[in-house]
Design an enzyme around this catalytic site. Structure first.
Site, PDB file in Angstrom:
ATOM      1  N   LEU A  92      10.935   1.207   7.196  1.00 56.60           N
ATOM      2  CA  LEU A  92      10.373   1.695   5.937  1.00 56.60           C
ATOM      3  C   LEU A  92      11.167   2.906   5.438  1.00 56.60           C
ATOM      4  O   LEU A  92      11.433   3.824   6.224  1.00 56.60           O
ATOM      5  CB  LEU A  92       8.910   2.099   6.150  1.00 56.60           C
ATOM      6  CG  LEU A  92       8.173   2.421   4.858  1.00 56.60           C
ATOM      7  CD1 LEU A  92       7.794   1.135   4.129  1.00 56.60           C
ATOM      8  CD2 LEU A  92       6.926   3.250   5.123  1.00 56.60           C
TER       9      LEU A  92
ATOM     10  N   TYR B   9       0.817  -1.208   0.000  1.00 56.67           N
ATOM     11  CA  TYR B   9       0.000   0.000   0.000  1.00 56.67           C
ATOM     12  C   TYR B   9       0.852   1.259   0.000  1.00 56.67           C
ATOM     13  O   TYR B   9       2.068   1.201   0.175  1.00 56.67           O
ATOM     14  CB  TYR B   9      -0.966   0.001   1.191  1.00 56.67           C
ATOM     15  CG  TYR B   9      -0.359   0.342   2.536  1.00 56.67           C
ATOM     16  CD1 TYR B   9       0.517  -0.528   3.181  1.00 56.67           C
ATOM     17  CD2 TYR B   9      -0.677   1.535   3.175  1.00 56.67           C
ATOM     18  CE1 TYR B   9       1.058  -0.211   4.426  1.00 56.67           C
ATOM     19  CE2 TYR B   9      -0.142   1.857   4.424  1.00 56.67           C
ATOM     20  CZ  TYR B   9       0.724   0.975   5.038  1.00 56.67           C
ATOM     21  OH  TYR B   9       1.263   1.290   6.263  1.00 56.67           O
TER      22      TYR B   9
ATOM     23  N   GLU C 195      12.063   2.631  14.023  1.00 55.71           N
ATOM     24  CA  GLU C 195      11.129   3.669  13.573  1.00 55.71           C
ATOM     25  C   GLU C 195       9.933   3.661  14.514  1.00 55.71           C
ATOM     26  O   GLU C 195       9.951   2.986  15.540  1.00 55.71           O
ATOM     27  CB  GLU C 195      10.706   3.405  12.120  1.00 55.71           C
ATOM     28  CG  GLU C 195      10.053   2.047  11.912  1.00 55.71           C
ATOM     29  CD  GLU C 195       9.670   1.763  10.465  1.00 55.71           C
ATOM     30  OE1 GLU C 195       9.516   2.693   9.664  1.00 55.71           O
ATOM     31  OE2 GLU C 195       9.498   0.565  10.150  1.00 55.71           O
TER      32      GLU C 195
ATOM     33  N   LYS D  97       6.414  -1.863   1.937  1.00 56.06           N
ATOM     34  CA  LYS D  97       5.229  -1.240   2.538  1.00 56.06           C
ATOM     35  C   LYS D  97       4.050  -2.197   2.372  1.00 56.06           C
ATOM     36  O   LYS D  97       3.171  -2.022   1.512  1.00 56.06           O
ATOM     37  CB  LYS D  97       4.958   0.140   1.936  1.00 56.06           C
ATOM     38  CG  LYS D  97       4.028   0.967   2.830  1.00 56.06           C
ATOM     39  CD  LYS D  97       4.093   2.430   2.501  1.00 56.06           C
ATOM     40  CE  LYS D  97       3.028   3.246   3.214  1.00 56.06           C
ATOM     41  NZ  LYS D  97       3.123   3.276   4.665  1.00 56.06           N
TER      42      LYS D  97
HETATM   43  N1  PDD Z   1       2.551   5.027   7.407  1.00 55.26           N
HETATM   44  N2  PDD Z   1       7.202   3.713   8.937  1.00 55.26           N
HETATM   45  C1  PDD Z   1       6.041   3.050   8.990  1.00 55.26           C
HETATM   46  C2  PDD Z   1       5.991   1.722   9.665  1.00 55.26           C
HETATM   47  C3  PDD Z   1       4.881   3.629   8.410  1.00 55.26           C
HETATM   48  O1  PDD Z   1       3.721   2.956   8.446  1.00 55.26           O
HETATM   49  C4  PDD Z   1       4.957   4.912   7.811  1.00 55.26           C
HETATM   50  C5  PDD Z   1       3.786   5.584   7.175  1.00 55.26           C
HETATM   51  C6  PDD Z   1       6.201   5.566   7.795  1.00 55.26           C
HETATM   52  C7  PDD Z   1       6.368   6.907   7.129  1.00 55.26           C
HETATM   53  O2  PDD Z   1       6.412   6.789   5.741  1.00 55.26           O
HETATM   54  P1  PDD Z   1       5.964   7.989   4.779  1.00 55.26           P
HETATM   55  O3  PDD Z   1       6.755   9.165   5.177  1.00 55.26           O
HETATM   56  O4  PDD Z   1       6.320   7.505   3.417  1.00 55.26           O
HETATM   57  O5  PDD Z   1       4.484   8.188   4.986  1.00 55.26           O
HETATM   58  C8  PDD Z   1       7.298   4.936   8.346  1.00 55.26           C
HETATM   59  C9  PDD Z   1       1.378   5.466   6.723  1.00 55.26           C
HETATM   60  C10 PDD Z   1       1.157   6.933   6.704  1.00 55.26           C
HETATM   61  C11 PDD Z   1       0.199   4.659   7.239  1.00 55.26           C
HETATM   62  O6  PDD Z   1       0.394   3.467   7.423  1.00 55.26           O
HETATM   63  O7  PDD Z   1      -0.887   5.205   7.394  1.00 55.26           O
END
Ligand code: PDD
Length: 303
Positions: free
Chosen positions: A214, A32, A190, A158
């Site tokens: 991620l 996703y 993270e 992801k």
């Molecule tokens: N999540 N790490 C994890 C485990 C995440 O689920 C997310 C983002 C990030 C940040 O990634 P980015 O900057 O590309 O949004 C890091 C999304 C927003 C979610 O699951 O809703």
């Protein structure tokens, strides 16, 4: 009622029906993205589509659409939800800021762990509003708790297989915290749904990219902003002790942008208030967002 993208069609979210045999449902066999848009324009769309392509490749699922088709369908999804680029300011005000959730599964097939021979991916896109940063967060910051990172070894993909993240975030919520900071072997990886940064003596530090976390789009952009601002930047391991002794701690994600953490496990971070380096990069982020989405900064409710 919001409109969803479902296998190339646009229909009310409530009328989307997913088969119980969909592998996304049965196995979490899917990937996703969450892509922000401001006033009808996507922000950092290419980086999100690049990562989607990498996630699909990593799970060996052929990309169902090419880049132009993704852009066309995602832009149409914004239009269907009243947030088309250049949409006239109507009675309801300016086009809303929307996060697009996009999921691609390995589709419907008789239940078997091994891949079906000719998968027909399921594509679902839906939107939700991006909420402005609450004044209390700007002034006071957020609470976080630490938890053991017991996720699988490919957190760089992801994937929607997020049970460990869900449990960690729920434990954070039950402890009155906004996020769980995950530690593996005494080192920060993270957050449950965000990347994490610390500031020590003016240096912006974040764990290096590896399969344990991620590669956040926001993480990459914040690093870029820090470099542009002339701040020292380091991508290196952050120990549990360093996390707790940091001057500032931040979280980054596409829909929540850059957030200051001012308490970890009940103890204050640095001064216990959002720090000056956060304030600088938060402001730079708002300015970059305004420029990229071609809006005056004051039109953005996140400023
Ligand atoms: N999540 N790490 C994890 C485990 C995440 O689920 C997310 C983002 C990030 C940040 O990634 P980015 O900057 O590309 O949004 C890091 C999304 C927003 C979610 O699951 O809703």
């Amino acid at each position: 009622m919001s409109v969803a993208l479902f296998n190339g069609e646009f229909l009310p979210l409530e009328s989307v029906r997913i088969s119980p045999l969909d592998r996304g449902f049965l196995f979490g066999d899917s990937v996703y993205e969450v892509i922000p848009s401001y006033g009808g324009r996507f922000f950092l769309l290419d980086a999100h589509l690049d990562r989607l392509a990498r996630s699909l490749e990593a799970i060996r699922l052929p990309d169902p659409l090419d880049r132009a088709q993704w852009e066309e369908q995602l832009t149409a999804l914004l239009h269907h939800n009243g947030a088309g680029a250049g949409a006239a300011e109507g009675a309801d005000g300016p086009p809303p800021d929307l996060g697009v959730y996009l999921q691609v599964t390995r589709g419907v097939a008789p239940r078997d762990h091994a891949f079906p021979e000719n998968p027909r991916p399921t594509v679902l896109g839906m939107v939700s509003p991006i909420r402005p940063l609450a004044p209390t967060v700007r002034e006071e910051g957020l609470n976080a708790v630490t938890r053991t990172d017991d996720r699988w070894g490919r957190c760089d993909i992801k994937a929607t297989t997020l049970l460990a993240n869900v449990l960690a975030r729920q434990e954070a919520a039950e402890a009155g915290a906004a996020e769980a900071l995950l530690l593996r072997d005494g080192r920060l990886t993270e957050g449950a749904a965000s990347n994490a940064f610390v500031v020590r003596d003016g240096t912006v530090i974040t764990p290096p990219l590896d399969p344990g976390l991620l590669p956040g789009v926001t993480r990459g952009f914040v690093l870029e902003l820090a470099r542009r601002a002339g701040l020292p930047v380091a991508q290196r391991a952050v120990t549990d002790a360093e996390l707790r002794a940091a001057d500032e701690v931040w979280l980054s994600s596409s829909t929540r942008e850059l957030l200051p953490v001012t308490r970890i496990d009940g103890q204050p971070v640095g001064s216990g208030r959002p720090g000056p380096v956060w304030a600088r990069l938060h402001a730079d982020y708002q300015a970059a967002k305004a420029e990229a989405t071609r809006q005056p900064p004051e039109a953005l409710s996140h400023e």
